[in-house]
Design a protein around this motif. Structure first.
Motif, PDB file in Angstrom:
ATOM      1  N   SER A 136       1.249  -1.081   0.253  1.00  0.00           N
ATOM      2  CA  SER A 136       0.462  -0.104   0.004  1.00  0.00           C
ATOM      3  C   SER A 136       0.770   1.396  -0.208  1.00  0.00           C
ATOM      4  O   SER A 136       1.786   1.325   0.480  1.00  0.00           O
ATOM      5  CB  SER A 136      -1.172   0.232   1.157  1.00  0.00           C
ATOM      6  N   ASN A 285      -2.511  -4.813   3.547  1.00  0.00           N
ATOM      7  CA  ASN A 285      -3.508  -4.260   3.255  1.00  0.00           C
ATOM      8  C   ASN A 285      -4.623  -3.001   4.038  1.00  0.00           C
ATOM      9  O   ASN A 285      -5.067  -1.751   4.125  1.00  0.00           O
ATOM     10  CB  ASN A 285      -3.433  -3.828   1.329  1.00  0.00           C
ATOM     11  N   THR A 308      -3.358   6.018   1.459  1.00  0.00           N
ATOM     12  CA  THR A 308      -3.569   5.024   1.086  1.00  0.00           C
ATOM     13  C   THR A 308      -4.405   3.802  -0.300  1.00  0.00           C
ATOM     14  O   THR A 308      -3.971   4.932  -1.003  1.00  0.00           O
ATOM     15  CB  THR A 308      -4.648   3.629   2.121  1.00  0.00           C
ATOM     16  N   THR A 310      -4.309   0.380  -3.118  1.00  0.00           N
ATOM     17  CA  THR A 310      -4.487  -0.958  -3.088  1.00  0.00           C
ATOM     18  C   THR A 310      -2.658  -1.674  -3.992  1.00  0.00           C
ATOM     19  O   THR A 310      -2.570  -0.880  -3.942  1.00  0.00           O
ATOM     20  CB  THR A 310      -5.565  -1.339  -4.580  1.00  0.00           C
ATOM     21  N   PRO A 311      -2.353  -2.567  -4.159  1.00  0.00           N
ATOM     22  CA  PRO A 311      -1.213  -2.572  -4.476  1.00  0.00           C
ATOM     23  C   PRO A 311      -1.246  -2.660  -5.501  1.00  0.00           C
ATOM     24  O   PRO A 311      -0.279  -2.292  -6.402  1.00  0.00           O
ATOM     25  CB  PRO A 311      -1.865  -4.530  -4.327  1.00  0.00           C
TER      26      PRO A 311
END
Length: 337
Positions: A136, A285, A308, A310-311
């Motif tokens: 993240s 995450n 933040t 998402t991957p």
């Protein structure tokens, strides 16, 4: 056909049976692996976690790492320790992460060096794209041009005029070759057409100590790197690299509003070794999203913008930043060999 009626298999039938059997075995193995990964995420973490910070203690990355470590410890009841592995423009710490088992128990806070090092060195001991798994984005922060109070200029126009009176140009420091603080300085040099010499330090904190002591006239650093010292009057700030004025230092004008098109952002992201099971990545995450929404976190990390992703979004961002800075690095012939 007679062979089939008699219960016999032709060579083609035998091949088909083998293919079907092999496919069934692959499907079964995939189901087992998926189930095992899910189970490992259910019980994760079962022991202590290490967060690598590829910088010396005391800087923005270190503070962020220790804050996240404390929050993870509180949530999961397992020890989470920060290990400072500074040196070689974050390569030492990043190499340690690349060699760590992909089990979720070794993580690292990466910064912009992760995207600039591939252009700075042709002999990295790891593959920046293949050896890591994004977890993240954690935060972003602009770069500030800090100066010692004795430095005559108080804004960029005065700095440019003053530089032209100095036969040997002006000295400045950053967090190291190829870091976002350094590249921000190089972008300003090119835009303003001023002569400045980069004094290389092993990290932003040692450089900041020399700046405060008066051994340097100025340094490009992240907001949080010297916010207390700036607020106390030990330093002054000539410009900030955000698009608009930054909330924690609203009195400091941007490079852009002073006539110099310099907009840059230092970023902080959480990485794991490649091959770390997706359910563990997803669990980390989700925890980052929860932690970074904590009301008290903003009070402790006032100098950076918590964020933040998402991957997949962090993956895309890292690729975009790598492509953005590569031409400048190559044009300046910068290297960390």
């Amino acid at each position: 056909m007679d062979d089939l009626v008699a219960g016999k298999l032709t060579p083609i039938g035998t091949l088909a049976r083998c293919i079907i059997g092999f496919a069934a075995a692959l499907i079964s193995a995939a189901i087992v692996a998926t189930t095992a990964s899910a189970q490992s995420a259910d019980t994760y973490p079962e022991r202590g976690i290490q967060i690598i910070v590829p910088f010396p203690p005391g800087g923005s990355v270190d503070v962020l790492g220790r804050t996240i470590a404390q929050k993870l410890n509180e949530a999961w009841g397992k020890p989470v320790v920060v290990e400072n592995r500074a040196g070689a423009s974050t390569i030492i710490g990043t190499t340690a992460l690349a060699k760590a088992p992909p089990d979720g128990y070794t993580l690292m806070i990466a910064v912009s060096s992760h995207t600039t090092n591939p252009s700075l060195s042709a002999k990295l001991p790891f593959d920046p794209r293949k050896d890591f798994a994004s977890v993240s984005l954690l935060a972003r922060a602009p770069v500030v041009l800090y100066a010692h109070p004795s430095f005559p200029p108080n804004n960029l126009k005065e700095l440019v005029a003053y530089a032209k009176t100095q036969d040997k140009g002006l000295n400045f420091a950053s967090a190291g070759v190829g870091t976002m603080t350094h590249l921000t300085a190089e972008q300003f040099k090119a835009t303003a057409k001023v002569e400045m010499t980069h004094i290389i330090y092993r990290g932003g904190t040692p450089a900041m100590n020399d700046l405060i002591a008066g051994h340097l006239p100025m340094q490009f650093g992240t907001v949080g790197q010297a916010l207390p010292q700036y607020k106390a009057g030990a330093l002054k700030a000539l410009a900030v690299s955000s698009e608009t004025r930054y909330p924690s230092i609203p009195e400091v004008p941007t490079f852009k509003e002073q006539g110099f098109d310099v907009v840059t952002t230092e970023w902080f992201g959480l990485l794991a070794p490649a091959g770390t099971p997706n359910p563990i990545i997803d669990k980390l995450n989700a925890e980052m999203k929860r932690i970074l929404k904590s009301p008290d976190l903003g009070e402790r990390l006032t100098a950076i913008e918590l964020a933040t992703s998402t991957p997949a979004e962090l993956d895309a961002f890292i690729l975009a930043e790598t492509n953005r800075w590569s031409p400048l690095i190559k044009s300046l012939k910068l290297t960390i060999e």
